[in-house]
Design a protein around this motif. Structure first.
Motif, PDB file in Angstrom:
ATOM      1  N   TRP A  44     -20.380  33.821 -21.705  1.00 32.21           N
ATOM      2  CA  TRP A  44     -19.932  33.031 -20.559  1.00 32.21           C
ATOM      3  C   TRP A  44     -18.705  32.212 -20.943  1.00 32.21           C
ATOM      4  N   SER A  45     -17.905  31.852 -19.945  1.00 33.47           N
ATOM      5  CA  SER A  45     -16.759  30.971 -20.151  1.00 33.47           C
ATOM      6  C   SER A  45     -16.589  30.101 -18.915  1.00 33.47           C
ATOM      7  N   PHE A  46     -15.699  29.121 -19.033  1.00 31.39           N
ATOM      8  CA  PHE A  46     -15.450  28.226 -17.912  1.00 31.39           C
ATOM      9  C   PHE A  46     -14.830  28.976 -16.741  1.00 31.39           C
ATOM     10  N   GLY A  47     -15.258  28.610 -15.558  1.00 26.77           N
ATOM     11  CA  GLY A  47     -14.657  29.079 -14.316  1.00 26.77           C
ATOM     12  C   GLY A  47     -14.857  27.991 -13.280  1.00 26.77           C
ATOM     13  N   PRO A  48     -13.947  27.825 -12.359  1.00 27.07           N
ATOM     14  CA  PRO A  48     -14.062  26.738 -11.373  1.00 27.07           C
ATOM     15  C   PRO A  48     -15.276  26.884 -10.453  1.00 27.07           C
ATOM     16  N   ASN A  49     -15.783  28.110 -10.321  1.00 24.05           N
ATOM     17  CA  ASN A  49     -16.975  28.374  -9.517  1.00 24.05           C
ATOM     18  C   ASN A  49     -17.928  29.247 -10.325  1.00 24.05           C
ATOM     19  N   ARG A  50     -19.220  29.034 -10.125  1.00 24.57           N
ATOM     20  CA  ARG A  50     -20.193  29.866 -10.819  1.00 24.57           C
ATOM     21  C   ARG A  50     -20.104  31.295 -10.307  1.00 24.57           C
ATOM     22  N   ASP A  51     -20.047  32.227 -11.252  1.00 22.10           N
ATOM     23  CA  ASP A  51     -19.986  33.649 -10.931  1.00 22.10           C
ATOM     24  C   ASP A  51     -20.797  34.362 -12.000  1.00 22.10           C
ATOM     25  N   ASP A  52     -22.048  34.684 -11.674  1.00 26.16           N
ATOM     26  CA  ASP A  52     -22.945  35.304 -12.651  1.00 26.16           C
ATOM     27  C   ASP A  52     -22.431  36.659 -13.130  1.00 26.16           C
ATOM     28  N   ALA A  53     -21.873  37.440 -12.242  1.00 22.93           N
ATOM     29  CA  ALA A  53     -21.381  38.767 -12.622  1.00 22.93           C
ATOM     30  C   ALA A  53     -20.231  38.666 -13.626  1.00 22.93           C
ATOM     31  N   ALA A  54     -19.350  37.696 -13.417  1.00 26.42           N
ATOM     32  CA  ALA A  54     -18.202  37.523 -14.309  1.00 26.42           C
ATOM     33  C   ALA A  54     -18.506  36.566 -15.470  1.00 26.42           C
ATOM     34  N   LYS A  55     -19.717  36.008 -15.475  1.00 26.55           N
ATOM     35  CA  LYS A  55     -20.145  35.053 -16.503  1.00 26.55           C
ATOM     36  C   LYS A  55     -19.187  33.859 -16.581  1.00 26.55           C
ATOM     37  N   LYS A  56     -18.951  33.258 -15.420  1.00 22.57           N
ATOM     38  CA  LYS A  56     -18.121  32.061 -15.321  1.00 22.57           C
ATOM     39  C   LYS A  56     -18.985  30.905 -14.831  1.00 22.57           C
ATOM     40  N   HIS A  57     -18.772  29.709 -15.392  1.00 20.72           N
ATOM     41  CA  HIS A  57     -19.575  28.551 -14.990  1.00 20.72           C
ATOM     42  C   HIS A  57     -18.731  27.286 -15.050  1.00 20.72           C
TER      43      HIS A  57
END
Length: 101
Positions: A44-57
């Protein structure tokens, strides 16, 4: 399949003394860091919105940058742990000397 019924230690009636406030906050920060380290290890890595498929949080940031609502979630976990320790009869003493990192 067996139905799971959680049975946490009952901490009703346990109040944390003010002397544990700093420890509570440090444990909340550690709770966040353990969660974040696990997520990062899972890709997982930082993302402005949670996106489980892209592993962003959006919470993959240092504790001091979290929204207050997220800090409260970690504080509640830490508080319940401290209360359970006290309920089970353990004593929490302040350390001698400087805080360990």
């Amino acid at each position: 399949m067996t139905t799971y019924t959680p049975k946490p230690v009952s901490t009703s009636g346990i109040e944390l003394p003010a002397s544990l406030t700093a420890l509570l906050e440090r444990l909340a920060e550690n709770t966040h860091d353990v969660w974040a380290a696990t997520r990062i290890a899972q890709g997982w890595s930082f993302g402005p919105n949670r996106d489980d498929a892209a592993k962003k949080h959006p919470c993959l940031v240092p504790y001091d940058q979290l929204p207050e609502s997220e800090k409260e979630y970690d504080r509640k976990t830490a508080a319940e742990t401290l209360k359970a320790i006290l309920k089970l009869g353990y004593v929490i003493d302040e350390p001698n000397g400087a805080e360990s990192s």
